[in-house]
Design an enzyme around this catalytic site. Structure first.
Site, PDB file in Angstrom:
ATOM      1  N   HIS A   1       0.806  -1.234   0.000  1.00 30.86           N
ATOM      2  CA  HIS A   1       0.000   0.000   0.000  1.00 30.86           C
ATOM      3  C   HIS A   1       0.834   1.276   0.000  1.00 30.86           C
ATOM      4  CE1 HIS A   1      -3.934  -1.915   0.875  1.00 30.86           C
ATOM      5  NE2 HIS A   1      -3.170  -2.818   1.460  1.00 30.86           N
TER       6      HIS A   1
ATOM      7  N   LYS B   1      -8.363  13.452   4.488  1.00 28.59           N
ATOM      8  CA  LYS B   1      -7.473  12.285   4.435  1.00 28.59           C
ATOM      9  C   LYS B   1      -6.485  12.397   5.589  1.00 28.59           C
ATOM     10  CE  LYS B   1      -6.522  13.605   0.161  1.00 28.59           C
ATOM     11  NZ  LYS B   1      -6.842  12.334  -0.471  1.00 28.59           N
ATOM     12  N   ARG B   2      -5.693  11.334   5.832  1.00 28.26           N
ATOM     13  CA  ARG B   2      -4.677  11.436   6.891  1.00 28.26           C
ATOM     14  C   ARG B   2      -3.796  12.663   6.632  1.00 28.26           C
ATOM     15  NH1 ARG B   2      -0.777   7.399   6.305  1.00 28.26           N
ATOM     16  NH2 ARG B   2      -1.687   6.695   4.363  1.00 28.26           N
TER      17      ARG B   2
ATOM     18  N   LYS C   1       0.789  14.203   1.063  1.00 26.84           N
ATOM     19  CA  LYS C   1      -0.571  14.491   0.581  1.00 26.84           C
ATOM     20  C   LYS C   1      -0.767  15.995   0.332  1.00 26.84           C
ATOM     21  CE  LYS C   1      -2.487  10.458   2.997  1.00 26.84           C
ATOM     22  NZ  LYS C   1      -3.224   9.646   2.017  1.00 26.84           N
TER      23      LYS C   1
ATOM     24  N   THR D   1      -8.557   6.448  -1.936  1.00 26.49           N
ATOM     25  CA  THR D   1      -9.903   5.883  -2.100  1.00 26.49           C
ATOM     26  C   THR D   1     -10.972   6.951  -1.865  1.00 26.49           C
ATOM     27  OG1 THR D   1      -9.601   5.013   0.131  1.00 26.49           O
ATOM     28  CG2 THR D   1      -9.481   3.434  -1.667  1.00 26.49           C
TER      29      THR D   1
ATOM     30  N   LYS E   1     -14.770   8.004  -3.713  1.00 25.18           N
ATOM     31  CA  LYS E   1     -16.036   8.318  -3.022  1.00 25.18           C
ATOM     32  C   LYS E   1     -16.574   9.670  -3.492  1.00 25.18           C
ATOM     33  CE  LYS E   1     -14.082   5.783   0.776  1.00 25.18           C
ATOM     34  NZ  LYS E   1     -13.183   5.905   1.938  1.00 25.18           N
TER      35      LYS E   1
HETATM   36  C1  F58 Z   1      -3.185   3.792   2.137  1.00 26.94           C
HETATM   37  N1  F58 Z   1      -2.271   3.457   3.171  1.00 26.94           N
HETATM   38  C2  F58 Z   1      -2.505   4.495   0.982  1.00 26.94           C
HETATM   39  N2  F58 Z   1      -1.621   3.325   5.341  1.00 26.94           N
HETATM   40  O1  F58 Z   1      -1.818   5.630   1.452  1.00 26.94           O
HETATM   41  C3  F58 Z   1      -3.578   4.903  -0.017  1.00 26.94           C
HETATM   42  O2  F58 Z   1      -2.995   5.484  -1.146  1.00 26.94           O
HETATM   43  C4  F58 Z   1      -4.379   3.682  -0.438  1.00 26.94           C
HETATM   44  O3  F58 Z   1      -5.473   4.067  -1.194  1.00 26.94           O
HETATM   45  C5  F58 Z   1      -4.881   2.937   0.791  1.00 26.94           C
HETATM   46  O4  F58 Z   1      -3.814   2.618   1.656  1.00 26.94           O
HETATM   47  C6  F58 Z   1      -5.575   1.659   0.429  1.00 26.94           C
HETATM   48  O5  F58 Z   1      -4.796   0.908  -0.441  1.00 26.94           O
HETATM   49  C7  F58 Z   1      -2.616   3.591   4.463  1.00 26.94           C
HETATM   50  O6  F58 Z   1      -3.743   3.918   4.791  1.00 26.94           O
HETATM   51  C8  F58 Z   1      -1.674   3.533   6.678  1.00 26.94           C
HETATM   52  O7  F58 Z   1      -2.653   3.965   7.230  1.00 26.94           O
HETATM   53  C9  F58 Z   1      -0.408   3.224   7.418  1.00 26.94           C
HETATM   54  C10 F58 Z   1      -0.679   2.206   8.485  1.00 26.94           C
HETATM   55  C11 F58 Z   1       0.572   1.949   9.314  1.00 26.94           C
HETATM   56  C12 F58 Z   1       1.138   3.217   9.884  1.00 26.94           C
HETATM   57  C13 F58 Z   1       1.389   4.229   8.806  1.00 26.94           C
HETATM   58  C14 F58 Z   1       0.146   4.500   7.996  1.00 26.94           C
END
Ligand code: F58
Length: 793
Positions: free
Chosen positions: A326, A519-520, A525, A629, A633
């Site tokens: 990811h 988003k985060r 980003k 994602t 949406k």
């Molecule tokens: C996200 N990763 C990607 N990671 O950033 C996003 O582009 C993608 O659409 C999504 O996955 C689904 O494939 C993501 O959300 C985290 O939250 C990590 C988890 C572990 C700690 C650091 C952040």
């Protein structure tokens, strides 16, 4: 047989001695949930002859379950009827349940997959951790992010049941704990299939030490209990210290081992000791590297408990595991220190060594030179010396049959760059599975107004086959339809404005353009780029560069949580809140601009925000966002994308047409070139571009104050942000995410959106084209692709 409605009434009476009218919200919530659980009890089981997919994920960001489950069970109307009869509001549960067990896209994707798989009859069970405290709750104090713990079970947890009989023992060096499963039903639309989400909770083997307690050593007497419970106490414990890292590794091993023991037990109940059918019966999908310790653990269990040879065990692993990546960000590609790993799970480390040895033998046989072996080694010392680490992604690619990225461009980057050595020797393992979202939650539930209108126009086939939306295209020039779409959007904007007023106490004019980035919070980003562009508009309106009369009033809405230890991200939140304050206080512009940072952005908030958006901000540096994602949406709900050529944005534009979206900025090839030839001179751009200089200087020229929030080296956080952009830091060059490179094209494109908004129907046509072409981005499509091409399920 009694109806669902009758069951609710009976449960309220039995459990609380209350009626619908006088029950509290919590009582009502528990009674409705319990009645729904009762209605599925006969159809919900693990038993099936089909191939079973196990989805191992550190996060499941489910969002509120009650409405979704009732929708899928077809019981929503009955509940509504009962509520209307008793004068209870349909949205009564909004303050009850919220999402906790995840953080961002990765966790939400897992939840969308659960919904899609159950809807399309794929046996797909989720396995994860039942954190006591999920993602923190965020609030702002003087513009700063503050965190509090979220005790998500405070209202009860009626959607899960504890399965004492299936608990298993997990052994760390010097510590043993029980993993106790809590199962929740995952109900497909129309109750097609009911799968299970099994979350493990850590509990002590001995609750407390009686002798120590009698000796008045109270703390010590509960030590075992506390240490055990700590393992599943929080999602993503702060891992900046060794103790934090250790806890995180324990979490990963805890749920991996528990899950595998569970799978083996179920397998053996059917096949006895013959493991030859294991990989045709089970597929195990690893959601990122967090569960990758499952690989050596399965080897260990098969060898030590089941008597298989190591080679046989390794072969089973290679045929059973599949891995999804990811991220391509270096800092997120997990590497565990060997020293730490050996301290926590030395018995598992032995199998990492064996896997590494097998790998070296295999890649040598494939002709990899001694020199290149270092690109493959699972156990490696990337920084030289004796600082040995375990590369989890490498272990995942080697010991599995499938590695996939989550959007086309991301998979291409994996192949060409991040995992290129692996692609060279195992090209057949690599595949792309562009992410998706479930339309049941993100349109049918979140935007009932638009869903209802679509049903009137083209029927409701889209609920389980999103490609049907294409039929909307024939209305693209239909004035009445476009007017209706505009009026639905206005309705959603009014609802959001009312909600924001209630939650944040902030007034928001629904006639403004709603330009949204949720988003985060992360530098890649580029929320900071958005913030700078707002300042640029602000200054433009003030000095007349932008004609005030022609500018369509715009509300810029942000929602994001910053990881508690990520200081720059917190600085960016403060900066945006400062901009908001500046604009609010300025009567020259505050009828044209509004900036709102909503607090505690989460799935339930997203369900209100996304349908109200006119503009979806997807502005990551090209090559950094694996997929995204929320972009999907927004598209589904008829917003235009203002974005870079990154992640799934590219496919969105491919589907909906470039003319219906707004693309700007450097492409990934250009970014790569700038990185490789070292020619990017951020400082020079800053010095030569007065608009950039003006907005960036607000960080340090006294326009704003960071009110004492400190950066990593003790300087003010705004100063630190300024330095990171203009000078760089020890670990990166100036403007690491190319904000200055994209600034002007971003601002210009944003102004184009603003201008285009004046022609309402032309703008809504773009929106309609986005909705009509969102079919590809259903997680139904993603799941069916995985089922066919990866799991053979
Ligand atoms: C996200 N990763 C990607 N990671 O950033 C996003 O582009 C993608 O659409 C999504 O996955 C689904 O494939 C993501 O959300 C985290 O939250 C990590 C988890 C572990 C700690 C650091 C952040």
């Amino acid at each position: 047989m009694s109806t669902f409605k009758e069951n609710i009434v009976t449960i309220l009476d039995l459990d609380y001695n209350k009626t619908v009218k006088d029950a509290t919200t919590v009582e009502l919530y528990n009674a409705v949930s319990k009645a729904a659980m009762k209605s599925i009890s006969k159809d919900w089981s693990w038993d099936t002859d089909k191939k079973k997919v196990c989805y191992l994920s550190a996060e499941f960001l489910m969002g509120r379950m009650i409405y979704n489950n009732l929708l899928n069970l077809g019981l929503l109307d009955q509940m509504n009827e009962l509520f209307v009869e008793n004068g209870v509001d349909f949205s009564v549960f909004e303050d009850i349940e919220d999402d906790a067990l995840g953080n961002g896209g990765l966790g939400r994707l897992a939840a969308c997959f659960l919904d899609s798989a159950a809807t399309h009859n794929v046996v797909f069970n989720g396995y994860g951790i039942r954190y006591k405290y999920g993602i923190f709750k965020q609030y702002f104090e003087n513009g700063f992010q503050k965190e509090t713990a979220d005790n998500w079970t405070r209202f009860g947890d009626p959607w899960s049941k504890r399965v004492e009989d299936d608990k298993v023992l997990i052994e760390f060096k010097g510590q043993s704990v029980w993993a106790v499963p809590y199962d929740s039903p995952v109900i497909g639309y129309g109750a097609a299939t009911i799968n299970t989400l099994r979350l493990w909770q850590s509990e002590p083997v001995n609750v407390f030490d009686f002798d120590l307690f009698n000796a008045q050593k109270y703390d010590k007497s509960f030590k075992e209990k506390n240490d055990a419970e700590a393992i599943t106490s929080v999602l993503y414990p702060n891992d900046s210290t060794d103790a934090g890292k250790k806890l995180r590794l324990k979490q990963q091993y805890f749920f991996s081992s528990a899950t595998l023991q569970d799978i083996i037990k179920k397998y053996k109940a059917k096949h006895g000791d013959d493991f030859s059918a294991f990989s045709s019966e089970y597929a195990i999908q690893l959601n990122d590297t967090h569960p990758v310790v499952s690989i050596p653990e399965l080897c260990r269990l098969l060898v030590e408990n089941e008597g298989l040879t190591f080679n046989k065990a390794l072969k089973i692993c290679k045929e059973t595991f599949a891995y999804t990546n990811h991220t391509v960000l270096e800092e997120a590609l997990e590497k565990w220190s060997v020293k730490l790993f050996k301290q926590v799970i030395p018995n598992v480390y032995k199998y990492v060594v064996k896997i590494n040895n097998a790998l070296i033998k295999e890649v040598k046989a494939l002709g990899v030179s001694d020199e290149d072996i270092k690109n493959y080694q699972i156990i490696d010392n990337p920084w030289g010396g004796d600082w040995m680490v375990i590369h989890m992604a490498r272990m995942a690619v080697y010991t599995s049959y499938s590695t996939n990225g989550v959007a086309q461009i991301h998979t291409e980057i994996l192949k060409a760059d991040t995992l290129n050595p692996w692609f060279k020797i195992y090209p057949e393992r690599f595949n792309n599975k562009t992410n998706g979202i479930t339309q049941r939650r993100w349109l049918d539930l979140a935007n009932m107004e638009l869903a209802g209108f679509i049903n009137d126009k083209i029927g409701n086939g889209w609920i389980t086959n999103l490609d049907e939306l294409k039929k909307l295209e024939k209305f693209a020039d239909n004035k009445k339809v476009l007017q209706k779409i505009d009026s639905i959007k206005k309705q959603k904007k009014e609802q959001l404005a009312a909600y924001i007023k209630e939650k944040e106490g902030i007034d928001l004019d629904p006639s403004f353009i709603f330009d949204i980035q949720v988003k985060r919070l992360h530098e890649y980003k580029r929320q900071l780029l958005n913030a700078f562009s707002i300042l640029d508009i602000y200054f433009g309106l003030k000095d007349g560069r932008i004609n005030k009369d022609e500018f369509n009033p715009t509300a810029f809405i942000f929602g994001a949580k910053a990881a508690p230890g990520y200081l720059r991200a917190k600085g960016i939140i403060k900066f945006i809140n400062e901009i908001s304050k500046l604009i609010d206080a300025d009567p020259e512009v505050n009828d044209k601009l509004k900036v709102i940072f909503v607090s505690n952005y989460c799935v339930s908030y997203a369900e209100k925000i996304i349908p109200a958006a006119d503009v979806s901000e997807q502005i990551s540096t090209a090559g950094t966002e694996a997929s995204g994602t929320s972009n999907m949406k927004f598209m589904l709900n008829g917003a235009v994308t203002l974005g870079t050529y990154d992640g799934a944005n590219i496919e969105i534009v491919e589907q909906a047409g470039e003319e219906n979206n707004y693309i700007f900025g450097a492409r990934v090839e250009e970014i790569n070139e700038l990185k490789e030839n070292g020619s990017y001179d951020a400082k020079a751009i800053y010095n030569s571009n007065p608009r950039i200089k003006k907005v960036v200087d607000t960080l340090i020229d006294g326009t704003f104050s960071d009110d004492g929030l400190k950066g990593e080296n003790g300087e003010g956080i705004f100063q630190e942000l300024y330095n990171s952009l203009t000078e760089g830091a020890s670990w990166h060059k100036a403007d690491h995410y190319f904000i200055f490179r994209d600034f002007e094209s971003y601002c210009d494109t944003k102004m184009q959106v603003n201008k285009d908004f004046s022609d309402t129907l032309a703008f809504r046509k773009k929106c309609l084209m986005n909705t009509a072409n969102a079919g590809k981005f259903s997680s139904d499509r993603t799941i069916l692709d995985y089922a066919k091409e990866v799991w053979h399920a």
